[in-house]
Design a protein around this motif. Structure first.
Motif, PDB file in Angstrom:
ATOM      1  N   UNK A 119      -8.059  19.917 -20.471  1.00  0.00           N
ATOM      2  CA  UNK A 119      -9.479  19.583 -20.328  1.00  0.00           C
ATOM      3  C   UNK A 119     -10.334  20.849 -20.289  1.00  0.00           C
ATOM      4  N   UNK A 120      -9.861  21.871 -19.586  1.00  0.00           N
ATOM      5  CA  UNK A 120     -10.604  23.134 -19.528  1.00  0.00           C
ATOM      6  C   UNK A 120     -10.703  23.768 -20.907  1.00  0.00           C
ATOM      7  N   UNK A 124     -14.274  24.525 -22.551  1.00  0.00           N
ATOM      8  CA  UNK A 124     -14.622  25.913 -22.844  1.00  0.00           C
ATOM      9  C   UNK A 124     -14.815  26.116 -24.346  1.00  0.00           C
ATOM     10  N   UNK A 125     -13.960  25.510 -25.165  1.00  0.00           N
ATOM     11  CA  UNK A 125     -14.125  25.691 -26.608  1.00  0.00           C
ATOM     12  C   UNK A 125     -15.415  25.034 -27.100  1.00  0.00           C
ATOM     13  N   UNK A 126     -15.787  23.901 -26.533  1.00  0.00           N
ATOM     14  CA  UNK A 126     -17.056  23.272 -26.910  1.00  0.00           C
ATOM     15  C   UNK A 126     -18.233  24.140 -26.480  1.00  0.00           C
ATOM     16  N   UNK A 127     -18.170  24.681 -25.273  1.00  0.00           N
ATOM     17  CA  UNK A 127     -19.251  25.541 -24.798  1.00  0.00           C
ATOM     18  C   UNK A 127     -19.340  26.827 -25.618  1.00  0.00           C
ATOM     19  N   UNK A 129     -18.377  27.269 -28.741  1.00  0.00           N
ATOM     20  CA  UNK A 129     -18.896  26.978 -30.075  1.00  0.00           C
ATOM     21  C   UNK A 129     -20.384  26.654 -30.012  1.00  0.00           C
ATOM     22  N   UNK A 130     -20.844  26.080 -28.908  1.00  0.00           N
ATOM     23  CA  UNK A 130     -22.275  25.790 -28.769  1.00  0.00           C
ATOM     24  C   UNK A 130     -23.072  27.067 -28.538  1.00  0.00           C
ATOM     25  N   UNK A 131     -22.565  27.933 -27.644  1.00  0.00           N
ATOM     26  CA  UNK A 131     -23.301  29.147 -27.297  1.00  0.00           C
ATOM     27  C   UNK A 131     -23.331  30.157 -28.432  1.00  0.00           C
ATOM     28  N   UNK A 132     -22.215  30.307 -29.126  1.00  0.00           N
ATOM     29  CA  UNK A 132     -22.105  31.373 -30.107  1.00  0.00           C
ATOM     30  C   UNK A 132     -22.203  30.889 -31.543  1.00  0.00           C
ATOM     31  N   UNK A 133     -22.630  29.674 -31.750  1.00  0.00           N
ATOM     32  CA  UNK A 133     -22.799  29.206 -33.124  1.00  0.00           C
ATOM     33  C   UNK A 133     -24.132  29.715 -33.649  1.00  0.00           C
ATOM     34  N   UNK A 134     -24.147  30.158 -34.906  1.00  0.00           N
ATOM     35  CA  UNK A 134     -25.426  30.612 -35.465  1.00  0.00           C
ATOM     36  C   UNK A 134     -26.338  29.411 -35.693  1.00  0.00           C
TER      37      UNK A 134
END
Length: 160
Positions: A119-120, A124-127, A129-134
């Motif tokens: 779950x972590x 974390x991978x969703x966050x 990809x959200x934070x560092x996606x152009x």
């Protein structure tokens, strides 16, 4: 004096991803790993990552109790060579039941910890990809235009 710019977080993450990819590639190209992955057990574990993580956690956590049990068995066997046969049977039986209880508890603990880890990982991978996606420029311009329009309507309300 020229100021040095701190390295970009996304560049560091890309470098880390590249290094981890090389490490994983070298691990997967090992002949013993290739032979294991072609076996039925390896194919099953490859298709079921949650089971793989649970088994890995269980094996690592159960190494110490199994080691203690084997140490007690060896020591009581040495004691049996000296003549305490009844005591050896009792000690091995009690330790065997204790080991069974500990391993059952570790099985449940490894199941829970692997669930938490999975779950972590997803969160974390969703966050990440959200934070560092152009973000496209049109989306940023739309947000700025929307904020300007909201300020404009609020200023009109204050005037009228």
């Amino acid at each position: 004096m020229a100021k040095e710019e701190p390295p970009s977080v996304s560049r560091d993450l890309q470098e880390l991803q590249r290094k981890l990819g090389l490490l994983l590639e070298s691990f997967l190209n090992n002949s013993k790993v290739v032979a294991f992955m072609k076996s039925p057990v390896g194919r099953f574990l490859d298709r079921h990552p949650f089971v793989t993580l649970t088994v890995l956690m269980f094996v690592t956590m159960s190494a110490i109790p199994v080691g203690f049990f084997l140490l007690i068995v060896v020591l009581t066997s040495l004691g049996a060579l000296m003549g305490a046969i009844l005591l050896e049977g009792l000690v091995i039986s009690v330790c065997g039941l204790s080991l069974l209880c500990v391993l059952c508890g570790l099985g449940f603990l490894s199941l829970a910890l692997s669930g938490i880890a999975m779950m972590s990982y997803v969160v974390v991978s969703c966050l990440m990809s959200y934070w560092f996606s152009p973000r496209p420029l049109t989306q940023q311009n739309a947000n700025v235009d929307c904020q300007l329009a909201m300020k404009f309507t609020e200023s009109e309300r204050l005037i009228f």
